[in-house]
Design a protein around this motif. Structure first.
Motif, short mmCIF file in Angstrom:
data_model
loop_
_atom_site.label_atom_id
_atom_site.label_comp_id
_atom_site.label_asym_id
_atom_site.label_seq_id
_atom_site.Cartn_x
_atom_site.Cartn_y
_atom_site.Cartn_z
N GLN A 152 0.81 -1.23 0.00
CA GLN A 152 0.00 0.00 0.00
C GLN A 152 0.84 1.27 0.00
O GLN A 152 0.57 2.22 0.73
N GLY A 209 7.34 3.96 9.63
CA GLY A 209 6.28 3.04 9.23
C GLY A 209 6.33 2.72 7.74
O GLY A 209 6.16 1.57 7.33
N GLN A 210 6.59 3.76 6.93
CA GLN A 210 6.71 3.54 5.48
C GLN A 210 7.92 2.67 5.16
O GLN A 210 7.86 1.77 4.32
N ARG A 226 7.15 -0.85 5.77
CA ARG A 226 6.37 -1.42 4.65
C ARG A 226 7.29 -1.84 3.51
O ARG A 226 7.11 -2.89 2.89
N SER A 229 0.36 4.67 16.83
CA SER A 229 -0.66 4.74 15.78
C SER A 229 -0.16 4.07 14.50
O SER A 229 -0.91 3.42 13.78
N VAL A 230 1.14 4.22 14.24
CA VAL A 230 1.73 3.62 13.04
C VAL A 230 1.86 2.11 13.24
O VAL A 230 1.66 1.32 12.30
N GLN A 241 -1.22 0.35 12.08
CA GLN A 241 -1.36 0.25 10.62
C GLN A 241 -0.47 -0.86 10.05
O GLN A 241 -0.88 -1.60 9.16
N LEU A 261 -1.91 -4.23 10.88
CA LEU A 261 -3.06 -4.52 10.02
C LEU A 261 -2.58 -5.00 8.64
O LEU A 261 -3.09 -5.98 8.10
N LEU A 262 -1.58 -4.29 8.11
CA LEU A 262 -1.01 -4.69 6.82
C LEU A 262 -0.47 -6.13 6.89
O LEU A 262 -0.71 -6.94 6.00
#
Ligand SMILES: Nc1ncnc2c1ncn2[C@@H]1O[C@H](COP(=O)(O)OP(=O)(O)OP(=O)(O)O)[C@@H](O)[C@H]1O
Ligand SMILES: [Mg+2]
Length: 268
Positions: free
Chosen positions: A143, A159-160, A163, A189-190, A193, A196-197
């Motif tokens: 994503q 966080g990115q 990913r 918060s990150v 996410q 979840l990913l």
């Protein structure tokens, strides 16, 4: 095909213990002391335990970064020793390691496109057009926008970057991931996410995860089963909900009662 993604039998890992310069026996660290544990296909197995309990040593053996002193492993139905004899390429296409610090795990001088190119070239041997197609697929799967491929690691948040590290781990289609504190360096918060990913990827691609973390709330939320490590041994393993609601071993009880928790079964 074996029901288990990973099987570990009587795994032992010691460090040191050779003769020192003057012939005295150097002290030996027994980091992993005879662990037998299975990771089922499609499962997330959480590993918890205090610092130094041997979690990363176990993880490093699984992915071939470290050899066991004794014991055996099967990874995706193949004997570990067979993968080790074939070389790092065989491991890389079967099982991958995701580290805690995502930015440090990405080469700062390369674009994300070049970083993702490495496993596609070296592990898969894909030609240029296949690599280009697969890189787009990978950033899409985690994503991230397509222009990610032209950018450098420092341009991304933690966080990115995690990913992207996950995309790299998936590049050569390994179906087993060892995630060693994958969200510990990220803001809460990150964290949610990225977790979840990870869950979406696991379900979509049929992945199996060995998920190591200090954070019991995170482990409880993502794991099907949890193994508790203490001084190199697994002292308790069971379904996550059962293990946290009714811990059997004294050490598990101590670990749970010492951890801050958002919800307590006593209050609910
Ligand atoms: N290369 C090494 N040489 C010597 N001792 C080591 C080595 N790697 C790990 N150890 C020792 O093995 C034990 C287990 O370490 P390990 O890193 O597996 O723990 P961990 O559970 O991952 O801890 P943390 O939660 O802090 O990451 C520790 O006593 C550590 O000092
Ligand atoms: Mg560790």
């Amino acid at each position: 095909m074996s029901e288990n993604a990973v099987e570990m039998r009587d795994l032992l890992k010691t460090f040191g213990g050779g003769r020192s310069l003057f012939g005295r026996k150097a002290s030996e660290v027994r980091a992993v002391k005879g662990i037998s544990l299975d990771l089922k296909r499609g499962e997330t197995l959480g590993i918890v335990g205090e610092s130094g309990s041997g979690k990363s040593t176990l993880a490093r053996m699984l992915v071939g970064l470290e050899a066991p002193t004794s014991g055996t492993m099967q990874i995706d139905g193949k004997p570990w020793a067979e993968l080790a004899a074939t070389g790092s390429r065989a491991f890389g296409r079967t099982i991958q390691y995701v580290f805690q610090d995502p930015v440090a795990s990405l080469n700062p001088r390369k674009t994300i496109g070049d970083i993702l190119d490495v496993p596609l070239r070296l592990l898969c041997g894909y030609d240029a057009s296949k690599r280009a197609r697969r890189k787009k697929e990978l950033v899409d799967a985690v994503q991230m926008p397509l222009d990610t491929l032209e950018r450098f690691p420092h341009e991304f948040s933690g966080g990115q970057a995690q990913r992207i590290a996950i995309a790299r781990a998936l590049a050569a289609e390994a179906r087993i991931l060892v995630l060693d504190e994958p969200v510990s360096a990220l803001d809460v918060s990150v964290q949610a996410q990225v977790l979840l990913l990870l869950q979406q990827l696991r379900d979509d691609l049929g992945l199996s995860y060995l998920f190591i973390s200090h954070d019991l709330a995170v482990v409880e939320s993502i794991s099907d089963r949890v193994a508790v490590m203490y001084l190199g041994e697994v002292v308790e393993v069971g379904p996550a909900a059962r293990l946290f609601a009714a811990p059997q071993h004294d050490y598990t009880r101590a670990l749970i009662s010492s951890a801050p928790r958002l919800t307590s079964p006593d209050i609910a």
